[in-house]
Design a protein around this motif. Sequence first.
Motif, short mmCIF file in Angstrom:
data_model
loop_
_atom_site.label_atom_id
_atom_site.label_comp_id
_atom_site.label_asym_id
_atom_site.label_seq_id
_atom_site.Cartn_x
_atom_site.Cartn_y
_atom_site.Cartn_z
N LEU A 83 -68.85 -14.22 78.10
CA LEU A 83 -68.00 -14.61 78.92
C LEU A 83 -68.31 -15.86 79.58
N ILE A 84 -67.02 -16.53 79.81
CA ILE A 84 -67.15 -17.87 80.48
C ILE A 84 -66.56 -17.76 82.00
N GLY A 85 -66.90 -18.42 82.87
CA GLY A 85 -66.57 -18.55 84.02
C GLY A 85 -66.16 -19.92 84.42
N CYS A 86 -64.96 -20.41 84.80
CA CYS A 86 -64.41 -21.66 84.89
C CYS A 86 -64.47 -21.85 86.55
N ILE A 146 -60.08 -17.18 82.32
CA ILE A 146 -61.31 -16.54 81.94
C ILE A 146 -61.17 -16.54 80.46
N ALA A 147 -62.34 -16.67 79.61
CA ALA A 147 -62.57 -16.33 78.36
C ALA A 147 -63.92 -15.67 77.88
N GLY A 148 -63.79 -15.35 76.68
CA GLY A 148 -65.11 -14.56 76.03
C GLY A 148 -64.59 -13.67 74.97
N GLU A 149 -65.89 -13.00 74.38
CA GLU A 149 -65.66 -11.98 73.23
C GLU A 149 -64.76 -11.03 73.72
N ALA A 150 -64.02 -10.41 72.72
CA ALA A 150 -62.87 -9.65 73.06
C ALA A 150 -63.08 -8.17 73.83
N GLN A 177 -59.22 -12.77 92.64
CA GLN A 177 -60.15 -13.83 92.45
C GLN A 177 -61.60 -13.16 93.06
N GLY A 178 -61.43 -12.62 94.14
CA GLY A 178 -62.60 -11.80 94.95
C GLY A 178 -63.01 -10.97 93.70
N VAL A 179 -62.41 -10.25 93.13
CA VAL A 179 -62.90 -9.08 92.28
C VAL A 179 -63.47 -10.00 91.05
N TRP A 180 -63.01 -10.84 90.60
CA TRP A 180 -63.51 -11.42 89.49
C TRP A 180 -65.01 -11.95 89.79
N ASN A 181 -65.08 -12.52 91.07
CA ASN A 181 -66.19 -13.22 91.29
C ASN A 181 -67.35 -12.16 91.76
N TYR A 182 -66.97 -11.09 92.26
CA TYR A 182 -67.79 -9.88 92.47
C TYR A 182 -68.46 -9.60 91.25
N LEU A 183 -67.54 -9.20 90.09
CA LEU A 183 -68.15 -8.74 88.88
C LEU A 183 -68.91 -10.03 88.18
N ARG A 184 -68.46 -11.00 88.42
CA ARG A 184 -69.02 -12.27 87.69
C ARG A 184 -70.63 -12.12 87.97
N TYR A 185 -71.02 -11.94 89.38
CA TYR A 185 -72.31 -12.25 89.80
C TYR A 185 -72.87 -10.68 90.12
N THR A 222 -72.76 -13.93 81.43
CA THR A 222 -71.47 -15.02 81.63
C THR A 222 -72.18 -16.28 81.99
N ARG A 223 -71.62 -17.41 81.56
CA ARG A 223 -72.16 -18.64 82.19
C ARG A 223 -71.07 -19.44 82.70
N ASN A 224 -71.18 -20.47 83.64
CA ASN A 224 -70.22 -21.27 84.37
C ASN A 224 -70.54 -22.64 83.50
N PRO A 225 -69.76 -23.27 82.46
CA PRO A 225 -70.00 -24.35 82.21
C PRO A 225 -69.55 -25.67 83.11
N ASP A 226 -70.34 -26.63 83.04
CA ASP A 226 -70.12 -27.85 83.69
C ASP A 226 -68.86 -28.42 83.31
N TRP A 227 -68.25 -29.22 84.22
CA TRP A 227 -67.00 -29.68 83.77
C TRP A 227 -67.28 -30.88 82.63
#
Length: 286
Positions: A126-129, A170-174, A207-215, A222-227
């Motif tokens: 997964l990608i976190g933006c 949000i992006a990633g494997e299906a 957005q709160g839910v996504w950040n909770y699940l992300r971490y 999941t990784r957060n790419p640098d800009w």
Amino acid sequence: MGKSNDLVMTAARGYDWPQIRAYANSLVRTGFRGTRLVLVQDITPTARQNLLDLGFVLVEFNINGQLLPNSADSVIRLGQSGRYAPAAEFLKYQDFRYVIWADVRDVIFQTDPSLWLENHLSPSKLIGCTEGMRIDGEYYNDNWLRQVSHPNLAVYETARHHAICCSGTIAGEAAVMRDLLCEMNHILTTSLHQPDYAGGLTPCLDQGVWNYLRYTKYKDITRNPDWSEGFCATVNWYIVHRWTRDPVPEFKDGVFYPRGKSEPFCLVHQYDRDKIWAAAVEQRYA
């Protein structure tokens, strides 16, 4: 070249064509060869026809909770209210490689997202933006995370020291994206009200839910790419307060670039907070 097995999906409710145009035209211009899907509810006839003319697949969602057969105008009618339920439901019956989930009104595509994921996603799933700042540095995101984490404040205290990830891109494997959207829908529909800082009860936001699940559940995949890597510039906090921990984007001739790079960002989100940027983007994709 043939069609790819990737999906870009969004949701549009109550919108006319001007609110969708930049998103739709920009995605088509990237040469993306996968399925371009829009979950729709009460959009105008003009918006509907223009999307169909551009080759988008439309998924009608309503409150009936019933999956109906395909109709003659290439519209799949899909039940459930809210955007996460129909998105997750749609993915149950499909077999994609990558899924890119994005907002529609304030997102543009500048390059093919499939190509970026091919070259940069693995070994992550997964990608976190990110929004260019930490969760604990911004009141609303911090509060949203606290609500979702309740009553496990230890999770909250750990996750809040990480970067804000935007739920609008949000992006990633299906298979993982399908699981994520199901999880988000489950939390949003079963934990509707949690204590806020003032002691009252307010709805949990996506957005709160996504950040909770992300971490928590997805933290190891999941990784957060640098800009600077060029996947997505989420620019609201830079525009409003000039807050960012990443190199700020360069804007030339209606195109956004990572600082010092010649290849544009793949996606740009929240550009419309700047009137000059918004006007240039609207002109470019009119």
